[in-house]
Design a protein around this motif. Sequence first.
Motif, PDB file in Angstrom:
ATOM      1  N   PRO A 244       3.355  54.762  41.781  1.00  0.00           N
ATOM      2  CA  PRO A 244       2.835  55.263  43.057  1.00  0.00           C
ATOM      3  C   PRO A 244       1.445  55.881  42.934  1.00  0.00           C
TER       4      PRO A 244
ATOM      5  N   ASN B 294       2.636  58.708  47.212  1.00  0.00           N
ATOM      6  CA  ASN B 294       4.011  58.820  47.689  1.00  0.00           C
ATOM      7  C   ASN B 294       4.969  58.174  46.691  1.00  0.00           C
TER       8      ASN B 294
ATOM      9  N   GLU C 264       7.908  57.243  46.944  1.00  0.00           N
ATOM     10  CA  GLU C 264       8.774  56.200  47.495  1.00  0.00           C
ATOM     11  C   GLU C 264       8.149  54.807  47.393  1.00  0.00           C
ATOM     12  N   ASP C 265       6.890  54.748  46.999  1.00  0.00           N
ATOM     13  CA  ASP C 265       6.214  53.447  46.908  1.00  0.00           C
ATOM     14  C   ASP C 265       6.513  52.697  45.619  1.00  0.00           C
TER      15      ASP C 265
ATOM     16  N   THR D  75       8.640  50.386  43.167  1.00  0.00           N
ATOM     17  CA  THR D  75       9.597  49.330  43.501  1.00  0.00           C
ATOM     18  C   THR D  75      10.873  49.460  42.673  1.00  0.00           C
TER      19      THR D  75
ATOM     20  N   THR E 121      -1.640  57.459  50.826  1.00  0.00           N
ATOM     21  CA  THR E 121      -0.169  57.508  50.869  1.00  0.00           C
ATOM     22  C   THR E 121       0.386  58.939  50.848  1.00  0.00           C
TER      23      THR E 121
END
Length: 278
Positions: free
Chosen positions: A11, A14, A16-17, A19, A189
């Motif tokens: 990332p 963020n 959450e980025d 994979t 992000t």
Amino acid sequence: MAGKLYLCATPIGNLEDITMRVLRTLKEVDLIAAEDTRNSIKLLNHFGIDTPMTSYHEYNRIEKAYVLIEKMRSGQNVALITDAGTPAISDPGEDLVRLCYEAGIEVTSLPGACACVTALTLSGLPTRRFCFEAFLPTDKKERNQVLEELQRESRTMIVYEAPHRLLKTLKELYAVLGNRRLTVVRELTKKHETAFVTDFEQAIAHYEAEEARGECVLVIEGRSFEEIREEKQKAWEEMSIEEHMEVYLSQGMNKKDAMKQVAKDRGVGKREIYQALL
């Protein structure tokens, strides 16, 4: 069998980025080579990954590459991560990839976050053709050469810059490029992400009044084809027709084709060129 090198995007802000494929790979490989292990341990701890780590950075990129290659030759799989984003993009990982290919080691890249592409998509500027310059060189001579190339660039340009150098770089680019459109993208992000759609004059005035914060990506408008065409036409018109003809004749073009090209360059009919030469 020899191991494999996995380029794993992490990332850029963020968490959450990341994979699912990267998370699985980081858990399964034998070793993770990280740009800064102190920074990367936070990421690994967050996702409960306890794979051993080693450092791989700008200052050991060649020596350590051979150490990692030997480990892969012995059958170990190695994941390469950078502090943020995709390894080998403006990153010493490019040397490791090259040396792996030379050593016959298989390499694969796991796509994910990349600051330059993310900023480009946010910019509102043309995205079909672009060039990526990363950080401008610190060496004065090399920097001037790059700026000279950018002056002629028709593609959208992407430049990274640290907040404390942003204003100076904006002024430098303005002096070379003129008042182009640009978008200053900050804190990609993250919670305070911004895309400041502006031009150089407005951006300079803004950052003279307000201190820049957060890592920045400058996405800059390239020269228009119309501007390039007008400049070329002006240069041709400053030549005599005989000098213009000689440009193409010296390249091996026959007289008829040279006349046709000169007429095209000048935006006139071929007969006008013929009459002038007579």
